[in-house]
Design a protein around this motif. Structure first.
Motif, mmCIF file in Angstrom:
data_model
loop_
_atom_site.group_PDB
_atom_site.id
_atom_site.type_symbol
_atom_site.label_atom_id
_atom_site.label_comp_id
_atom_site.label_asym_id
_atom_site.label_seq_id
_atom_site.Cartn_x
_atom_site.Cartn_y
_atom_site.Cartn_z
ATOM 1 N N UNK A 42 -27.394 -16.787 19.366
ATOM 2 C CA UNK A 42 -26.305 -16.712 18.394
ATOM 3 C C UNK A 42 -25.196 -17.717 18.702
ATOM 4 N N UNK A 43 -25.203 -18.329 19.888
ATOM 5 C CA UNK A 43 -24.104 -19.224 20.273
ATOM 6 C C UNK A 43 -23.907 -20.358 19.278
ATOM 7 N N UNK A 44 -24.946 -21.102 18.865
ATOM 8 C CA UNK A 44 -24.702 -22.197 17.915
ATOM 9 C C UNK A 44 -24.341 -21.729 16.515
ATOM 10 N N UNK A 45 -24.385 -20.415 16.282
ATOM 11 C CA UNK A 45 -24.071 -19.864 14.957
ATOM 12 C C UNK A 45 -22.654 -19.318 14.892
ATOM 13 N N UNK A 46 -21.909 -19.470 15.979
ATOM 14 C CA UNK A 46 -20.516 -19.047 16.024
ATOM 15 C C UNK A 46 -19.611 -20.267 16.128
ATOM 16 N N UNK A 47 -18.324 -20.061 15.869
ATOM 17 C CA UNK A 47 -17.339 -21.135 15.946
ATOM 18 C C UNK A 47 -16.092 -20.627 16.674
ATOM 19 N N UNK A 48 -15.290 -21.563 17.171
ATOM 20 C CA UNK A 48 -13.975 -21.258 17.687
ATOM 21 C C UNK A 48 -13.957 -20.234 18.806
ATOM 22 N N UNK A 49 -12.993 -19.300 18.732
ATOM 23 C CA UNK A 49 -12.807 -18.321 19.789
ATOM 24 C C UNK A 49 -13.999 -17.389 19.928
ATOM 25 N N UNK A 50 -14.652 -17.053 18.802
ATOM 26 C CA UNK A 50 -15.824 -16.177 18.876
ATOM 27 C C UNK A 50 -16.891 -16.802 19.758
ATOM 28 N N UNK A 51 -17.137 -18.084 19.576
ATOM 29 C CA UNK A 51 -18.130 -18.771 20.412
ATOM 30 C C UNK A 51 -17.665 -18.813 21.866
ATOM 31 N N UNK A 52 -16.424 -19.201 22.098
ATOM 32 C CA UNK A 52 -15.914 -19.314 23.466
ATOM 33 C C UNK A 52 -15.966 -17.973 24.191
ATOM 34 N N UNK A 53 -15.600 -16.891 23.501
ATOM 35 C CA UNK A 53 -15.580 -15.577 24.132
ATOM 36 C C UNK A 53 -16.990 -15.082 24.428
ATOM 37 N N UNK A 54 -17.913 -15.292 23.494
ATOM 38 C CA UNK A 54 -19.271 -14.854 23.742
ATOM 39 C C UNK A 54 -19.894 -15.625 24.903
ATOM 40 N N UNK A 55 -19.624 -16.915 24.972
ATOM 41 C CA UNK A 55 -20.145 -17.712 26.083
ATOM 42 C C UNK A 55 -19.547 -17.232 27.409
ATOM 43 N N UNK A 56 -18.294 -16.808 27.392
ATOM 44 C CA UNK A 56 -17.682 -16.296 28.620
ATOM 45 C C UNK A 56 -18.400 -15.043 29.112
#
Length: 338
Positions: A152-166
């Motif tokens: 799902x990482x490439x399907x998110x943007x901005x803070x949502x992506x950064x937080x999920x990756x964290x």
């Protein structure tokens, strides 16, 4: 001690019906071979979920004897889509639609005064053989822990992506291979006297756990279900710490190997932080950007709870009747496969 696993040596599973037998036999051939039709199947049954799990495994580590070209074979993907349609139809029928997401999230935070379920049973009265069976069931999930969420990482943007990756960074050991959660679970299995090899117990684990893992794979592989995958991931992170703490207490009562206790203690500490990151950083930012995904996120929460309840009901019913919750294959705890 960290044990090493080699998932590339995995063989195809034992079929559990006509559909899974057809899929297993198909994968012994060459990509492009004729693919069978779906036929009549139970959307929660052993046959469909083993067949679906086998198809999804081609996107993970695969199977030693299977041609890698099967991963994107159009005929097999068409059959998989038909299986997914059956499964999703049942899930939609069995959870309420259009739920209030805030209410769903708040419900996840409520810890009963006297928790029931599997972790409560294991803490209060579980025996060592039951704990080992629980480990076997969960191995199908934890050998893949956090992997489906990476889709799902490439399907998110901005803070949502950064937080999920964290959150994923922690799940994958924060840069340390021996701390990857899937590796910690392999160490747990070894500490419990079980086989730590990747999906070693697949033939022993019945459909309720396969359905949980298939749900994760389905949501992860389809961009249209990115909201549901986020809802599922949030459910896991929010509900994990209390259950993990109960399992720590159960394992200490049973004088388990330190590797067993370490795995669950890690989840008590890490997931307590992840809960806020998922709620605010991932869900909050995602829905600010894509409010139309609200119902999908709620669906992911509901489906996770439904399948976890079905799994717990299956296991507890077997234990309370004095029997094993695993399939009789000789590869469960104490079987020939150990």
């Amino acid at each position: 001690m960290t044990v090493m696993i080699d998932p590339q040596q995995q063989d195809l599973p034992r079929p559990r019906g006509e559909l899974s037998e057809a899929v297993v036999e198909l994968l012994r051939g060459r990509p492009g071979d004729p693919v069978p039709g779906l036929g009549a199947v139970d959307p929660y049954g052993e046959d469909l979920h083993l067949a679906l799990h086998t198809c999804y495994e081609l996107h993970y580590h695969g199977f030693g004897p299977v041609d890698a070209g099967w991963e994107w074979d159009p005929g097999l993907l068409s059959l998989r889509a038909a299986m997914e349609k059956q499964f999703l139809g049942a899930l939609r029928d069995d959870v309420p639609q259009g739920a209030n997401l805030d209410a769903e999230l708040e419900h996840l935070l409520v810890t009963p005064a006297e928790p029931d379920g599997l972790s409560g049973f294991l803490r209060e009265e579980g025996e060592w053989w039951q704990m080992r069976e629980y480990f076997v069931h969960r191995s199908i999930y934890h050998h893949k822990e956090a992997d489906p969420y990476a889709w799902v990482i490439p399907r998110l943007r901005g803070q949502a992506k950064a937080s999920l990756v964290a959150v994923e960074f922690d799940e994958f050991g924060a840069g340390r291979g021996e701390r990857v959660h899937a590796q910690l679970y392999a160490d747990l299995l070894a500490g419990a006297g079980l086989d730590p090899e990747y999906l070693h117990y697949l033939d022993a684990v019945p459909a309720p756990m396969l359905a949980l893992v298939n749900m994760m794979s389905l949501f992860g592989l389809h961009r249209s279900w990115r909201g549901a995958l986020v809802g599922h991931f949030a459910t896991v992170e929010i509900t994990s710490p209390p259950g993990a703490q109960r399992l720590v207490e159960a394992l200490e009562r049973l004088d388990a190997d330190p590797a067993c206790v370490l795995f669950y203690r890690e989840h008590v500490e890490a997931d307590a932080v992840h809960e806020q990151v998922m709620r605010t950083g991932v869900i909050g930012d995602l829905l600010r950007r894509e409010p139309a995904l609200t119902e999908s996120v709620a669906f992911g929460i509901q489906v996770t709870n439904l399948l976890e309840d079905r799994f717990a009901d299956h296991v507890l019913a077997a234990w309370r009747s004095g029997g094993s919750s695993l399939l009789a294959t000789g590869s469960g705890p104490g079987g020939a496969g150990d």
